[in-house]
Write an enzyme that holds these catalytic residues in place. Sequence first.
Site, mmCIF file in Angstrom:
data_model
loop_
_atom_site.group_PDB
_atom_site.id
_atom_site.type_symbol
_atom_site.label_atom_id
_atom_site.label_comp_id
_atom_site.label_asym_id
_atom_site.label_seq_id
_atom_site.Cartn_x
_atom_site.Cartn_y
_atom_site.Cartn_z
ATOM 1 N N GLY A 1 -4.859 -30.286 -86.211
ATOM 2 C CA GLY A 1 -4.963 -29.035 -85.466
ATOM 3 C C GLY A 1 -6.356 -28.632 -85.050
ATOM 4 N N GLU B 1 -5.316 -34.994 -90.872
ATOM 5 C CA GLU B 1 -4.481 -35.619 -89.823
ATOM 6 C C GLU B 1 -4.947 -35.205 -88.425
ATOM 7 O OE1 GLU B 1 -0.592 -34.086 -90.682
ATOM 8 O OE2 GLU B 1 -0.300 -35.354 -92.425
ATOM 9 N N ARG C 1 0.917 -30.865 -69.966
ATOM 10 C CA ARG C 1 0.323 -29.746 -70.707
ATOM 11 C C ARG C 1 0.134 -28.478 -69.866
ATOM 12 N NH1 ARG C 1 -3.890 -29.469 -73.021
ATOM 13 N NH2 ARG C 1 -3.119 -28.608 -74.982
ATOM 14 N N TYR D 1 2.221 -25.542 -71.522
ATOM 15 C CA TYR D 1 1.434 -24.622 -72.364
ATOM 16 C C TYR D 1 0.437 -23.792 -71.568
ATOM 17 C CZ TYR D 1 2.665 -28.527 -75.523
ATOM 18 O OH TYR D 1 3.290 -29.529 -76.200
ATOM 19 N N CYS E 1 9.689 -32.307 -57.841
ATOM 20 C CA CYS E 1 10.403 -31.176 -57.241
ATOM 21 C C CYS E 1 10.603 -30.045 -58.233
ATOM 22 C CB CYS E 1 11.742 -31.660 -56.707
ATOM 23 S SG CYS E 1 11.486 -32.966 -55.525
ATOM 24 N N TYR F 1 -2.075 -35.929 -76.137
ATOM 25 C CA TYR F 1 -0.849 -35.346 -75.588
ATOM 26 C C TYR F 1 -0.827 -35.473 -74.062
ATOM 27 C CZ TYR F 1 -1.111 -33.666 -80.325
ATOM 28 O OH TYR F 1 -1.250 -33.618 -81.692
HETATM 29 N N1 LLP Z 1 -0.069 -33.404 -88.270
HETATM 30 C C1 LLP Z 1 1.142 -32.908 -87.958
HETATM 31 C C2 LLP Z 1 2.176 -32.826 -88.994
HETATM 32 C C3 LLP Z 1 1.402 -32.477 -86.640
HETATM 33 O O1 LLP Z 1 2.595 -31.990 -86.341
HETATM 34 C C4 LLP Z 1 0.380 -32.587 -85.662
HETATM 35 C C5 LLP Z 1 0.615 -32.139 -84.284
HETATM 36 C C6 LLP Z 1 -0.869 -33.116 -86.037
HETATM 37 C C7 LLP Z 1 -1.055 -33.513 -87.352
HETATM 38 C C8 LLP Z 1 -1.993 -33.323 -85.074
HETATM 39 O O2 LLP Z 1 -2.464 -32.157 -84.497
HETATM 40 P P1 LLP Z 1 -3.813 -32.222 -83.628
HETATM 41 O O3 LLP Z 1 -4.937 -32.542 -84.570
HETATM 42 O O4 LLP Z 1 -3.649 -33.255 -82.608
HETATM 43 O O5 LLP Z 1 -3.964 -30.877 -83.030
HETATM 44 N N2 LLP Z 1 1.707 -31.275 -77.416
HETATM 45 C C9 LLP Z 1 0.857 -30.196 -77.880
HETATM 46 C C10 LLP Z 1 0.404 -30.379 -79.308
HETATM 47 C C11 LLP Z 1 1.538 -30.556 -80.299
HETATM 48 C C12 LLP Z 1 1.030 -30.809 -81.691
HETATM 49 C C13 LLP Z 1 2.126 -31.284 -82.582
HETATM 50 N N3 LLP Z 1 1.712 -31.602 -83.900
HETATM 51 C C14 LLP Z 1 -0.335 -30.072 -76.935
HETATM 52 O O6 LLP Z 1 -0.412 -30.820 -75.968
HETATM 53 O O7 LLP Z 1 -1.179 -29.206 -77.112
#
Ligand code: LLP
Length: 426
Positions: free
Chosen positions: A239, A273, A312, A316, A354, A383
């Site tokens: 995150g 993660e 995206r 979002y 479309c 993403y």
């Molecule tokens: N760990 C878990 C359990 C997760 O569900 C996620 C992301 C991450 C790690 C990695 O998060 P990151 O570090 O990449 O922020 N499609 C959306 C983001 C969805 C995130 C889902 N889970 C976007 O384009 O912003």
Amino acid sequence: MDYFAYRNGLLHCEAVAVADIASAVGTPVYIYSAATLLHHYRAVEKAFVALKPTICFSIKSLSNIHILRLLAEAGSGFDVVSGGELTRAQAAGADCSRIVYAGVGKTDMEIRQAIAAGIGLFNVESEEEFENLSRLAGSSSRCVRAALRVNPDIDPKTHRHTSTGKKETKFGVDIERAVRFFHAYGHDANVRLDALHIHIGSPIYSPAPYVEAIGKILDLIESLQRDSFSIRTLDIGGGFAADYEERRAPASADYAAAIVPLLAGRNLEIILEPGRQIAANAAILLATVQYVKRGGERNFVIVDAAMTDLIRPALYDAEHFVYPASVPDDQAPQRKLDWTPPDAVKVDIVGGVCESSDFLAKDRLLPPLARGDLLAVFTAGAYGFVMSSQYNSRPRAAEVLVEGDRWRTIRRREIYDDLLGPERDV
Ligand code: LLP
């Protein structure tokens, strides 16, 4: 460190002019910088060094096996959420003992696959899932370890679609039920339950929600210890934000400054993660202008990429910088949404799908553009391609990896046979 930069007015990825890649493989194309990926990976590693964490790159953010291989070689473990992602990690040569597996809907087939692969940790999201995991583990001769994914009820203050740590979301088990969960399953014969997992959302633009969530988890660990359950591992999820807009995202070091003091010296193995913070700025999506048109009220630049390539903005309201790949030498864009080139025209950059939600950017000031010009959508590495689809029967884009002055295709552009094949093979 910016590995996407203008030289003599031409956008380069590392030492390669992106226009040269477009001439060779066409557009739309995702262009990744290996140096950027590794730079961000090392930044996370360095920031959190005091905790000696296991970094499990989140495959859902960017899953090309050639890129996973680069990260595996750099020492990364992986966070997976499906049998498909596990298969990708294996194809990339991952060390399976450094794989963690989250997700609320793991199927029996996926669980069996992960047990057979010998993954490090199942991040279990419900009582029923634990019982199922125990049943399936019982019929294998493998040692299986699990973390309880706890829902700490924290507001990460991000888009509602990517907020995961609030009570009303489907993720994890309510923190109030966690102690009861350990009493029910903490002495299971088939699964060793001695870890906790949280992932509260993404992107999170401040360390504060992590501090709040970790505080709750540390209290939980103490309660569990009072009941003689010891926690060996804490997985704090992903995150961390990336710079989509004007460098307002904290760096790895800023998150670490707040998080490390909470966890240092506690004899906990820490798992991170990260996905986006490593991958987002490591790619552009390069597209070609097809048409420029004046609508009733707006100016449209219509490109050959679309929401099918990068969803995206549509999903979002995400903002990505979009700049031409070629500009007069003295006018190289800064990473600012309000970059104002001479003769700027306010435009929406849209695709050919479309749907009115098919846009890549709105209200951007860009120099006058013409058919054939190349436009680069920045911060598209996380993403981006992974969320692409074949909607409107559009074959998916190609992916290219740049390393210094060399580049290679790491996923060929799809062809019409890729669209029709699964329907013909029935
Ligand atoms: N760990 C878990 C359990 C997760 O569900 C996620 C992301 C991450 C790690 C990695 O998060 P990151 O570090 O990449 O922020 N499609 C959306 C983001 C969805 C995130 C889902 N889970 C976007 O384009 O912003």
